[in-house]
Scaffold this motif. Structure first.
Motif, PDB file in Angstrom:
ATOM      1  N   LYS A 146       0.840  -1.208   0.000  1.00 13.45           N
ATOM      2  CA  LYS A 146       0.000   0.000   0.000  1.00 13.45           C
ATOM      3  C   LYS A 146       0.871   1.251   0.000  1.00 13.45           C
ATOM      4  N   ASP A 147       1.909   1.257   0.815  1.00 10.88           N
ATOM      5  CA  ASP A 147       2.818   2.406   0.862  1.00 10.88           C
ATOM      6  C   ASP A 147       3.540   2.600  -0.470  1.00 10.88           C
ATOM      7  N   ALA A 148       3.960   1.487  -1.089  1.00 16.13           N
ATOM      8  CA  ALA A 148       4.656   1.577  -2.378  1.00 16.13           C
ATOM      9  C   ALA A 148       3.723   2.134  -3.450  1.00 16.13           C
ATOM     10  N   VAL A 149       2.482   1.670  -3.464  1.00 16.40           N
ATOM     11  CA  VAL A 149       1.510   2.174  -4.448  1.00 16.40           C
ATOM     12  C   VAL A 149       1.229   3.652  -4.187  1.00 16.40           C
ATOM     13  N   ALA A 150       1.055   4.013  -2.921  1.00 14.93           N
ATOM     14  CA  ALA A 150       0.795   5.417  -2.580  1.00 14.93           C
ATOM     15  C   ALA A 150       1.963   6.298  -3.006  1.00 14.93           C
ATOM     16  N   ASP A 151       3.191   5.833  -2.794  1.00 14.06           N
ATOM     17  CA  ASP A 151       4.365   6.608  -3.224  1.00 14.06           C
ATOM     18  C   ASP A 151       4.391   6.767  -4.732  1.00 14.06           C
ATOM     19  N   THR A 152       4.088   5.682  -5.447  1.00 12.33           N
ATOM     20  CA  THR A 152       4.078   5.741  -6.910  1.00 12.33           C
ATOM     21  C   THR A 152       3.011   6.713  -7.403  1.00 12.33           C
ATOM     22  N   VAL A 153       1.825   6.640  -6.799  1.00 11.27           N
ATOM     23  CA  VAL A 153       0.746   7.558  -7.192  1.00 11.27           C
ATOM     24  C   VAL A 153       1.138   8.995  -6.899  1.00 11.27           C
ATOM     25  N   ARG A 154       1.725   9.225  -5.718  1.00 12.31           N
ATOM     26  CA  ARG A 154       2.151  10.576  -5.355  1.00 12.31           C
ATOM     27  C   ARG A 154       3.198  11.105  -6.342  1.00 12.31           C
ATOM     28  N   ASN A 155       4.170  10.261  -6.675  1.00 10.68           N
ATOM     29  CA  ASN A 155       5.217  10.685  -7.614  1.00 10.68           C
ATOM     30  C   ASN A 155       4.644  10.955  -8.998  1.00 10.68           C
ATOM     31  N   THR A 156       3.771  10.071  -9.459  1.00 10.91           N
ATOM     32  CA  THR A 156       3.154  10.253 -10.772  1.00 10.91           C
ATOM     33  C   THR A 156       2.279  11.501 -10.786  1.00 10.91           C
ATOM     34  N   ALA A 157       1.518  11.689  -9.728  1.00  9.13           N
ATOM     35  CA  ALA A 157       0.666  12.875  -9.645  1.00  9.13           C
ATOM     36  C   ALA A 157       1.513  14.141  -9.574  1.00  9.13           C
ATOM     37  N   GLY A 158       2.611  14.081  -8.846  1.00 12.00           N
ATOM     38  CA  GLY A 158       3.496  15.242  -8.766  1.00 12.00           C
ATOM     39  C   GLY A 158       4.090  15.596 -10.125  1.00 12.00           C
ATOM     40  N   HIS A 210       0.236  28.859 -10.981  1.00 14.99           N
ATOM     41  CA  HIS A 210       0.689  28.917  -9.586  1.00 14.99           C
ATOM     42  C   HIS A 210      -0.191  28.035  -8.699  1.00 14.99           C
ATOM     43  N   ARG A 211      -1.503  28.083  -8.898  1.00 16.11           N
ATOM     44  CA  ARG A 211      -2.415  27.238  -8.104  1.00 16.11           C
ATOM     45  C   ARG A 211      -2.159  25.761  -8.356  1.00 16.11           C
ATOM     46  N   VAL A 212      -1.901  25.408  -9.603  1.00 20.04           N
ATOM     47  CA  VAL A 212      -1.632  24.002  -9.925  1.00 20.04           C
ATOM     48  C   VAL A 212      -0.351  23.542  -9.226  1.00 20.04           C
ATOM     49  N   ARG A 213       0.678  24.383  -9.239  1.00 14.25           N
ATOM     50  CA  ARG A 213       1.948  24.015  -8.587  1.00 14.25           C
ATOM     51  C   ARG A 213       1.787  23.870  -7.077  1.00 14.25           C
ATOM     52  N   SER A 214       0.952  24.681  -6.472  1.00 17.73           N
ATOM     53  CA  SER A 214       0.851  24.683  -5.012  1.00 17.73           C
ATOM     54  C   SER A 214      -0.260  23.790  -4.464  1.00 17.73           C
ATOM     55  N   MET A 215      -1.031  23.141  -5.327  1.00 15.18           N
ATOM     56  CA  MET A 215      -2.127  22.324  -4.813  1.00 15.18           C
ATOM     57  C   MET A 215      -1.602  21.040  -4.184  1.00 15.18           C
ATOM     58  N   ASP A 216      -2.312  20.576  -3.163  1.00 10.28           N
ATOM     59  CA  ASP A 216      -1.984  19.333  -2.474  1.00 10.28           C
ATOM     60  C   ASP A 216      -2.815  18.220  -3.105  1.00 10.28           C
ATOM     61  N   PHE A 217      -2.144  17.234  -3.698  1.00  8.16           N
ATOM     62  CA  PHE A 217      -2.825  16.172  -4.430  1.00  8.16           C
ATOM     63  C   PHE A 217      -3.809  15.409  -3.544  1.00  8.16           C
ATOM     64  N   GLU A 218      -3.366  15.013  -2.354  1.00 10.06           N
ATOM     65  CA  GLU A 218      -4.223  14.220  -1.475  1.00 10.06           C
ATOM     66  C   GLU A 218      -5.451  15.014  -1.038  1.00 10.06           C
ATOM     67  N   GLN A 219      -5.268  16.297  -0.744  1.00 10.08           N
ATOM     68  CA  GLN A 219      -6.403  17.133  -0.361  1.00 10.08           C
ATOM     69  C   GLN A 219      -7.351  17.297  -1.543  1.00 10.08           C
ATOM     70  N   THR A 220      -6.813  17.440  -2.739  1.00 10.61           N
ATOM     71  CA  THR A 220      -7.646  17.574  -3.928  1.00 10.61           C
ATOM     72  C   THR A 220      -8.473  16.312  -4.146  1.00 10.61           C
ATOM     73  N   VAL A 221      -7.856  15.142  -3.968  1.00 18.05           N
ATOM     74  CA  VAL A 221      -8.586  13.878  -4.116  1.00 18.05           C
ATOM     75  C   VAL A 221      -9.701  13.788  -3.075  1.00 18.05           C
ATOM     76  N   ARG A 222      -9.401  14.179  -1.836  1.00 16.69           N
ATOM     77  CA  ARG A 222     -10.442  14.162  -0.783  1.00 16.69           C
ATOM     78  C   ARG A 222     -11.567  15.126  -1.128  1.00 16.69           C
ATOM     79  N   ASP A 223     -11.212  16.318  -1.621  1.00 17.25           N
ATOM     80  CA  ASP A 223     -12.238  17.302  -1.984  1.00 17.25           C
ATOM     81  C   ASP A 223     -13.121  16.793  -3.118  1.00 17.25           C
TER      82      ASP A 223
END
Length: 174
Positions: free
Chosen positions: A47-59, A105-118
């Motif tokens: 789960k951690d490895a998948v989350a890291d991969t998703v975070r990196n890909t999303a970043g 600027h908004r795209v660069r500063s957005m938090d991916f996890e918060q955006t997914v929750r929203d």
């Protein structure tokens, strides 16, 4: 005498040979506990490895999108410079460039996890609106992709991927 013998058999303690079954049961329970603990640990690591991969890909996707928006803002700014200063066209291009820079600027500063929750919260609270927006976005993406690749459509037609009725229908992809 026969009855005495029978009585002795009844009162004689029953001897069960020690096969080590109780120890086997304890060992089996311990092995099961260890297997469960290892499986849970492997699950957490996966789960951690998948989350890291998703975070990196999303970043990476976020940074790419921000660069594209910034590039478009730069192009709009250059277009504004091409017009006479103070004209409506120059002002419109400058306004578009400013909004695009803000968006980058908004795209660069957005938090991916918060955006997914929203987005998830919005989808749960407004399912019909969310499905409508998703359908509209899919339709727009399809139209955009069709309009960008007319050469691909020609190659599909040559390979027989498109039916003859659609090829000559006169409907354009754009």
């Amino acid at each position: 005498m026969f009855q005495e013998s029978k009585q002795r058999q009844r009162t004689r303690p029953l001897c069960i040979p020690d096969t080590g079954k109780a120890d086997d049961m304890t060992d089996t329970s311990e092995l099961e506990r260890q297997a469960r603990a290892q499986a849970a640990d492997l699950g957490r690591k996966a789960k951690d490895a998948v989350a890291d991969t998703v975070r990196n890909t999303a970043g990476a996707a976020k940074e790419h999108a921000a660069r594209e928006v910034q590039s478009t803002a730069d192009a709009a700014d250059a277009a504004a410079d091409a017009f006479e200063p103070g004209t409506v066209q120059a002002q419109a291009a400058q306004m578009i460039a400013g909004h695009l820079e803000d968006t980058a600027h908004r795209v660069r500063s957005m938090d991916f996890e918060q955006t997914v929750r929203d987005i998830g919260s919005f989808a749960r609270n407004n399912p019909l609106l969310f499905l409508s927006a998703a359908s509209l976005a899919g339709f727009a993406a399809t139209r955009f992709l069709k309009s960008r690749a007319p050469a691909d459509a020609a190659s599909f037609a040559q390979e027989g991927m498109l039916s003859p009725a659609r090829e000559g229908s006169g409907h354009d992809a754009s």
